[in-house]
Design an enzyme around this catalytic site. Structure first.
Site, mmCIF file in Angstrom:
data_model
loop_
_atom_site.group_PDB
_atom_site.id
_atom_site.type_symbol
_atom_site.label_atom_id
_atom_site.label_comp_id
_atom_site.label_asym_id
_atom_site.label_seq_id
_atom_site.Cartn_x
_atom_site.Cartn_y
_atom_site.Cartn_z
ATOM 1 N N ARG A 32 -38.890 -0.087 -6.075
ATOM 2 C CA ARG A 32 -40.010 -0.600 -5.268
ATOM 3 C C ARG A 32 -40.660 0.510 -4.440
ATOM 4 N NH1 ARG A 32 -37.620 -6.504 -3.653
ATOM 5 N NH2 ARG A 32 -38.907 -7.698 -5.094
ATOM 6 N N LYS A 192 -31.533 -16.665 -5.162
ATOM 7 C CA LYS A 192 -32.441 -17.358 -4.231
ATOM 8 C C LYS A 192 -32.720 -18.753 -4.799
ATOM 9 C CE LYS A 192 -34.473 -13.131 -2.383
ATOM 10 N NZ LYS A 192 -35.620 -12.203 -2.395
ATOM 11 N N GLY A 345 -36.927 -7.963 -7.552
ATOM 12 C CA GLY A 345 -36.305 -6.730 -7.092
ATOM 13 C C GLY A 345 -34.982 -6.474 -7.790
ATOM 14 N N GLY A 369 -40.021 -13.980 -6.902
ATOM 15 C CA GLY A 369 -40.578 -15.220 -6.349
ATOM 16 C C GLY A 369 -42.102 -15.197 -6.402
HETATM 17 N N1 LIG Z 1 -23.347 -16.597 -10.420
HETATM 18 C C1 LIG Z 1 -23.778 -15.930 -9.355
HETATM 19 N N2 LIG Z 1 -23.187 -16.095 -8.153
HETATM 20 C C2 LIG Z 1 -23.622 -15.398 -7.075
HETATM 21 N N3 LIG Z 1 -24.657 -14.524 -7.093
HETATM 22 C C3 LIG Z 1 -25.265 -14.333 -8.271
HETATM 23 C C4 LIG Z 1 -24.865 -15.013 -9.457
HETATM 24 N N4 LIG Z 1 -25.668 -14.597 -10.463
HETATM 25 C C5 LIG Z 1 -26.525 -13.689 -9.937
HETATM 26 N N5 LIG Z 1 -26.284 -13.509 -8.626
HETATM 27 C C6 LIG Z 1 -26.950 -12.563 -7.694
HETATM 28 O O1 LIG Z 1 -28.313 -12.790 -7.642
HETATM 29 C C7 LIG Z 1 -28.895 -11.664 -6.983
HETATM 30 C C8 LIG Z 1 -30.333 -11.543 -7.349
HETATM 31 O O2 LIG Z 1 -30.997 -12.745 -7.053
HETATM 32 P P1 LIG Z 1 -32.544 -12.835 -6.702
HETATM 33 O O3 LIG Z 1 -32.809 -12.109 -5.427
HETATM 34 O O4 LIG Z 1 -32.874 -14.275 -6.773
HETATM 35 O O5 LIG Z 1 -33.231 -12.037 -7.919
HETATM 36 P P2 LIG Z 1 -34.557 -11.159 -7.936
HETATM 37 O O6 LIG Z 1 -34.447 -10.136 -6.798
HETATM 38 O O7 LIG Z 1 -34.593 -10.511 -9.271
HETATM 39 O O8 LIG Z 1 -35.684 -12.121 -7.691
HETATM 40 C C9 LIG Z 1 -28.060 -10.488 -7.430
HETATM 41 O O9 LIG Z 1 -27.670 -9.759 -6.288
HETATM 42 C C10 LIG Z 1 -26.860 -11.116 -8.150
HETATM 43 O O10 LIG Z 1 -25.625 -10.565 -7.767
HETATM 44 O O1 LIG Z 2 -37.167 -9.359 -2.836
HETATM 45 C C1 LIG Z 2 -38.190 -10.039 -2.793
HETATM 46 O O2 LIG Z 2 -38.435 -11.065 -3.626
HETATM 47 P P1 LIG Z 2 -37.697 -11.343 -5.065
HETATM 48 O O3 LIG Z 2 -36.195 -11.306 -4.862
HETATM 49 O O4 LIG Z 2 -38.183 -12.722 -5.403
HETATM 50 O O5 LIG Z 2 -38.205 -10.300 -6.018
HETATM 51 C C2 LIG Z 2 -39.319 -9.760 -1.836
HETATM 52 O O6 LIG Z 2 -39.108 -8.548 -1.129
HETATM 53 C C3 LIG Z 2 -39.486 -10.929 -0.871
HETATM 54 O O7 LIG Z 2 -38.315 -11.087 -0.102
HETATM 55 P P2 LIG Z 2 -37.938 -12.547 0.467
HETATM 56 O O8 LIG Z 2 -37.585 -13.436 -0.721
HETATM 57 O O9 LIG Z 2 -36.757 -12.316 1.391
HETATM 58 O O10 LIG Z 2 -39.146 -13.075 1.197
#
Ligand SMILES: Nc1ncnc2c1ncn2[C@@H]1O[C@H](COP(=O)(O)OP(=O)(O)O)[C@@H](O)[C@H]1O
Ligand SMILES: O=C(OP(=O)(O)O)[C@H](O)COP(=O)(O)O
Length: 387
Positions: A32, A192, A345, A369
């Protein structure tokens, strides 16, 4: 960048998304920051005094050294090839900043005004940020879905422009909303869960198939009546998820869930684990990755896709024993001739950390998101404010 007058000698506030994964003070993936460099660099080259602002993690409105942007300031300086001033203050004027100089404010989320749901509180904080600059550039694509002071309110107080990263991201995502080639498959995972459950109702009206893994899967398995032990669970959204299962069946959308998982004794890279059926997770275990049968199932469901959007790792990929599911989905996308977009991310970081070729995907987005909400067809506060 559009609509931005000559910036030489002027103060420009750039909202970037510098929310990178950290291990202590070590940045484990700087994707990023790299993605933010072109806009910041271009403004500095043009002689602006560039003040960058961003968030890191979710410190909930108070200072917390674990979420300091100090390591990011250092890395940004290395990548830009110029010093980045950083004082640890969230609102700071940097009177000594030269033309072409770059400064970074401390984590915006140390201030309660940044994320406040109270418009007046948010606007008051936005006013303090706006007072630091003559122009605003919105370039934090990963945060454009957040109605936060630095994303939504500041651009209403200053002449503003859309940054090159946001413009490029929107350009690619537009392709997915305008008549995507079918089958159109979305893969969801990650942690998330609450945020991402919110996008499913809309996605069900757009996609042919939805594959659900990662921490997202357990709320679905529980909603089907299975025990999930200590796995990630959004207990208060079970009814909503039952509604998604019904709606998908009604619409003829294939909603594909894991059939097996790696069930670990606890949340650690060296935790003992077994492969268990998804409907037989022991009460004292937690699912940390999708299992081998699910990896094959998901790869099969991706094989004939013509358009794929993937957000959220399939497991806790940061721990090597639980990275296989994420690798399997990534490899299926790399092998596919479809238009493939990975967003988020951690998802983007996973691709790089697993040593997979970034050019194996049509696009790697900095926002998870944000991309999902764009694909839903929603108006995003950070884009709306830049119109
Ligand atoms: N089964 C699981 N239990 C707990 N955490 C998980 C599981 N599968 C994936 N994760 C966690 O999800 C995190 C990423 O989630 P998220 O922030 O939603 O994705 P992104 O940043 O790609 O949008 C990673 O740190 C990973 O370790
Ligand atoms: O990591 C982010 O989003 P993402 O995990 O959905 O890619 C952005 O920096 C937004 O962070 P936030 O979901 O804590 O508002």
């Amino acid at each position: 960048m559009t609509n931005l007058p000559d910036v030489r000698g002027r103060r420009v506030l750039v909202r970037a998304d510098l929310n990178v994964p950290l291990d202590g003070e070590t940045i484990t993936d700087d994707g990023r920051i790299r993605a933010s460099v072109p806009t910041i660099g271009r403004l500095a080259e043009a002689g602006a005094k560039v003040i960058v602002c961003a968030h890191l993690g979710r410190p909930k409105g108070e200072p917390n050294p674990e979420y300091s942007l100090a390591p990011v300031a250092k890395r940004l300086g290395e990548l830009l090839g110029r010093e980045v001033a950083f004082t640890g203050e969230v609102v700071e004027e940097f009177p000594g900043l030269q033309d072409g100089g770059v400064a970074l404010l401390e984590n915006l989320r140390f201030e309660p005004g940044e994320e406040s749901k109270d418009d007046a509180v948010r606007r008051a904080f936005a006013g303090r940020l706006a007072a630091l600059a003559d122009f605003y550039v919105g370039d934090g694509f990963g945060a454009v879905h957040r109605k936060h002071a630095s994303v939504y309110d500041v651009p209403q107080l200053l002449p503003h422009a859309m940054g090159g990263l946001v413009a490029a991201e929107v350009e690619v995502l537009k392709k997915l909303t305008e008549d995507p080639e079918r089958p159109y498959v979305v893969v969801l995972g990650g942690a998330k869960v609450s945020d991402k459950l919110a996008v499913i109702a809309n996605l069900l009206t757009k996609v042919d198939r939805l594959l659900i893994g990662g921490g997202m899967a357990y709320t679905f398995l529980k909603a089907q009546g299975h025990e999930v032990g200590g796995s990630l669970l959004q207990e208060d959204q079970l009814d909503q998820v039952r509604g998604f299962l019904d709606e998908a069946a009604k619409r003829g959308v294939e909603l594909v869930l894991p059939v097996d998982v790696l069930a670990a004794t606890h949340f650690a890279g060296d935790a003992p684990f077994d492969v268990v059926a998804a409907d037989a997770i022991p009460a004292d275990r937690q699912g940390l990755d999708i299992g081998p049968k699910t990896r094959e199932l998901f790869a099969g469901k991706l094989a004939d896709a013509r358009t794929v959007f993937w957000n959220g790792p399939m497991g806790v990929f940061e721990f090597e024993p639980f990275s296989g599911g994420t690798r399997a989905v990534a490899e299926a996308l790399i092998a596919s001739p479809a238009f493939t977009v990975v967003g988020g991310g951690d998802s983007a970081a996973a691709v790089r950390q697993l040593g997979l070729p970034e050019d194996g995907f049509s696009h790697i987005s900095t926002g998870g998101g944000a991309s999902l909400e764009y694909l839903e067809g929603k108006s995003l506060p950070g884009l709306e404010a830049l119109q």
